[in-house]
Design an enzyme around this catalytic site. Structure first.
Site, PDB file in Angstrom:
ATOM      1  CD  GLU A  53      -2.871  -1.112   3.117  1.00 12.26           C
ATOM      2  OE1 GLU A  53      -3.030  -0.463   3.836  1.00 12.26           O
ATOM      3  OE2 GLU A  53      -3.332  -2.463   2.826  1.00 12.26           O
ATOM      4  CD  GLU A  69      -4.403  -7.506   1.688  1.00 13.18           C
ATOM      5  OE1 GLU A  69      -5.924  -6.791   2.795  1.00 13.18           O
ATOM      6  OE2 GLU A  69      -3.430  -7.173   2.507  1.00 13.18           O
TER       7      GLU A  69
HETATM    8  O1  G3I Z   1      -3.996  -8.460  19.248  1.00 10.12           O
HETATM    9  C1  G3I Z   1      -4.888  -7.451  19.762  1.00 10.12           C
HETATM   10  C2  G3I Z   1      -5.261  -7.649  20.774  1.00 10.12           C
HETATM   11  O2  G3I Z   1      -4.157  -8.088  22.093  1.00 10.12           O
HETATM   12  C3  G3I Z   1      -6.334  -6.475  21.436  1.00 10.12           C
HETATM   13  O3  G3I Z   1      -7.090  -6.844  22.737  1.00 10.12           O
HETATM   14  C4  G3I Z   1      -7.180  -6.231  20.384  1.00 10.12           C
HETATM   15  C5  G3I Z   1      -7.862  -5.093  20.679  1.00 10.12           C
HETATM   16  O4  G3I Z   1      -7.367  -4.122  20.779  1.00 10.12           O
HETATM   17  O5  G3I Z   1      -6.644  -5.972  18.817  1.00 10.12           O
HETATM   18  C6  G3I Z   1      -5.470  -6.286  19.086  1.00 10.12           C
HETATM   19  O6  G3I Z   1      -4.824  -6.454  17.786  1.00 10.12           O
HETATM   20  C7  G3I Z   1      -5.899  -5.786  16.128  1.00 10.12           C
HETATM   21  C8  G3I Z   1      -5.514  -6.699  14.933  1.00 10.12           C
HETATM   22  O7  G3I Z   1      -6.050  -6.536  14.178  1.00 10.12           O
HETATM   23  C9  G3I Z   1      -5.734  -8.628  15.460  1.00 10.12           C
HETATM   24  O8  G3I Z   1      -7.109  -8.911  16.047  1.00 10.12           O
HETATM   25  C10 G3I Z   1      -5.613  -4.700  16.423  1.00 10.12           C
HETATM   26  O9  G3I Z   1      -6.533  -3.861  16.889  1.00 10.12           O
HETATM   27  C11 G3I Z   1      -5.805  -3.969  14.709  1.00 10.12           C
HETATM   28  O10 G3I Z   1      -5.561  -2.991  14.812  1.00 10.12           O
HETATM   29  C12 G3I Z   1      -5.476  -5.667  13.775  1.00 10.12           C
HETATM   30  O11 G3I Z   1      -7.048  -4.815  12.665  1.00 10.12           O
HETATM   31  C13 G3I Z   1      -6.527  -5.920  11.233  1.00 10.12           C
HETATM   32  C14 G3I Z   1      -5.609  -4.751  10.536  1.00 10.12           C
HETATM   33  O12 G3I Z   1      -4.899  -5.206   8.843  1.00 10.12           O
HETATM   34  C15 G3I Z   1      -4.825  -3.913  10.956  1.00 10.12           C
HETATM   35  O13 G3I Z   1      -3.152  -4.327  10.832  1.00 10.12           O
HETATM   36  C16 G3I Z   1      -7.423  -6.554  10.916  1.00 10.12           C
HETATM   37  O14 G3I Z   1      -7.793  -7.632  11.689  1.00 10.12           O
HETATM   38  C17 G3I Z   1      -6.295  -6.954   9.368  1.00 10.12           C
HETATM   39  O15 G3I Z   1      -7.789  -7.951   8.538  1.00 10.12           O
HETATM   40  C18 G3I Z   1      -5.852  -5.826   8.221  1.00 10.12           C
HETATM   41  O16 G3I Z   1      -5.530  -6.354   7.523  1.00 10.12           O
HETATM   42  C19 G3I Z   1      -4.670  -5.361   6.447  1.00 10.12           C
HETATM   43  C20 G3I Z   1      -3.634  -5.863   6.183  1.00 10.12           C
HETATM   44  O17 G3I Z   1      -3.018  -6.235   6.355  1.00 10.12           O
HETATM   45  C21 G3I Z   1      -3.901  -4.942   4.686  1.00 10.12           C
HETATM   46  N1  G3I Z   1      -4.285  -4.543   3.863  1.00 10.12           N
HETATM   47  C22 G3I Z   1      -5.370  -4.118   4.639  1.00 10.12           C
HETATM   48  C23 G3I Z   1      -6.324  -5.096   5.174  1.00 10.12           C
HETATM   49  C24 G3I Z   1      -7.787  -4.416   5.779  1.00 10.12           C
HETATM   50  O18 G3I Z   1      -7.032  -3.591   7.012  1.00 10.12           O
END
Ligand code: G3I
Length: 373
Positions: free
Chosen positions: A160, A265
């Site tokens: 990205e 994705e």
């Molecule tokens: O692991 C922590 C947990 O310990 C905590 O209790 C919880 C509440 O704050 O957060 C958890 O982490 C979250 C993580 O997902 C695991 O669930 C993060 O806050 C959250 O931001 C994260 O979101 C991910 C997002 O990327 C940001 O990394 C989504 O699951 C994931 O599907 C999304 O995937 C991205 C790709 O990597 C790149 N392309 C876009 C796609 C969608 O945004």
């Protein structure tokens, strides 16, 4: 169905012949067998790679031949401090893939989002200098790729970095290093594991501006002798996007630039669109009218959704000889990031298996057409 019938008749015949019928093992059809030209993957979360989500694990093992880590290999997770790596979840993820003979994909090495904050701050609390940032990128890329050398098929080296208009995202990587951060990342990756496939990955790749920007990026890398094997079209879709014509134009443009393509994705929101992108930080406030199917998806909407997914796969299959992989961004609808993005607390239906773990009609139809069901 045909397979089940065959097995029942055989058992009856055996019984008729007086011999004790061996319990005929019913072989469950595998989704990935309906995709002979490229691998079929799924993004798995830590509850799945750590084997806590038994239902999810069963679907992954039964139907997919490729996996990617949804989150556990991202910089903030795997390299939270400059001299600290957290390998446990990534190790479990890679072992899960190896134990199940799956293609394993590393996501992602360099990304503006979820990058540990220390990456850009020097030991005096100031913004890191270009040479130091390049060294940190090299250390991160080399350490991760060395640990999994020969075990991970390919990596989203940069994720990205290009905006919808084709310009560079003004990330800290770009602000400090300019365009050079991308060739540098790929150069470091090439050297770290010469056998790993190297990808550029992005969303909204049907946007003409982004298409042109990514084509230019691919050509620049190739002109410098820097290897890029494929471009990942994330394919976060909706009921009203992307335009299939623009989507197909992008596939042709990337292949024309000399790289393969992969759909990395894949999900399709069934809800009213408020955002056509996938930039994690672009969120919206909850409004009930934007969560119209809180309890269940109406059959009429489901029918259109399945038709759009069939169209999507039809376009992908047209270019199969240059397609490396199609990956669903999650196992069941309940796992999807789309339930909380761009609006928290919605019920979405974007993935290939529903909340009961049932395969959706567009895939059942495909398997029947291939004689697998
Ligand atoms: O692991 C922590 C947990 O310990 C905590 O209790 C919880 C509440 O704050 O957060 C958890 O982490 C979250 C993580 O997902 C695991 O669930 C993060 O806050 C959250 O931001 C994260 O979101 C991910 C997002 O990327 C940001 O990394 C989504 O699951 C994931 O599907 C999304 O995937 C991205 C790709 O990597 C790149 N392309 C876009 C796609 C969608 O945004």
């Amino acid at each position: 169905m045909k397979k089940f019938l065959f097995l029942s008749v055989s058992a009856l015949l055996l019984a008729a012949c007086g011999s004790k019928p061996k319990t005929a093992e019913v072989v469950e059809p595998k989704l990935c067998d309906a995709f002979p030209d490229y691998t079929v993957g799924v993004a798995i979360n830590v509850n799945q790679s750590n084997q806590k989500d038994a239902e999810g694990v069963a679907i992954i093992k039964q139907h997919f031949n490729s996996i990617v880590a949804e989150n556990c290999m991202k910089c903030e997770e795997i390299h939270p401090e400059e001299n600290t790596y957290f390998w446990d979840d990534a190790d479990r993820f890679v072992e899960f893939g190896e134990d199940n003979n799956m293609q394993i994909i590393g996501h992602c090495l360099i990304w503006h989002s979820q990058c540990a904050p220390w990456f850009f701050v020097d030991d005096k609390g100031k913004q890191v200098k270009p040479e130091e940032l390049k060294q940190r990128m090299k250390d991160h890329i080399t350490t991760v790729m060395t640990r999994y050398k020969g075990r991970i098929t390919g990596y989203d080296v940069v994720n990205e970095a290009i905006l919808d208009d084709g310009s560079y995202r003004p990330s800290l990587f770009y602000q400090i290093l300019g365009e050079e951060f991308i060739p540098w990342a790929f150069q470091c990756a090439m050297e770290a594991d010469p056998d790993a496939e190297l990808y550029y990955n992005d969303y909204s790749m049907a946007q003409p501006g982004k298409r042109a920007g990514v084509v230019e990026l691919v050509k620049k890398l190739k002109a410098r002798g820097i290897r890029i094997d494929a471009v990942g079209l994330q394919s976060h879709m909706g009921m009203d996007h992307p335009s299939w014509e623009e989507f197909e134009a992008s596939i042709k443009a990337f292949i024309g630039a000399g790289v393969d393509v992969q759909f990395t994705e894949v999900d399709m929101s069934a809800l009213p669109s408020v955002n056509f992108g996938a930039n994690v930080s672009d969120t919206e406030e909850y409004r009930a009218e934007l969560n119209p199917y809180a309890e269940a998806l109406p059959d009429s909407v489901s029918a259109v959704w399945n038709e759009r997914m069939t169209t999507f796969l039809g376009i992908v299959d047209k270019y199969a000889k240059n397609v490396r992989r199609v990956t669903a961004w999650g196992v069941t609808d309940a796992d999807s990031w789309k339930n909380d993005w761009p609006i928290k607390g919605r019920s979405d239906y974007p993935l290939w298996f529903d909340r009961k773990g049932q395969m959706k009609p567009f895939l059942v139809d495909r398997m029947k057409k291939k004689g697998l069901m």
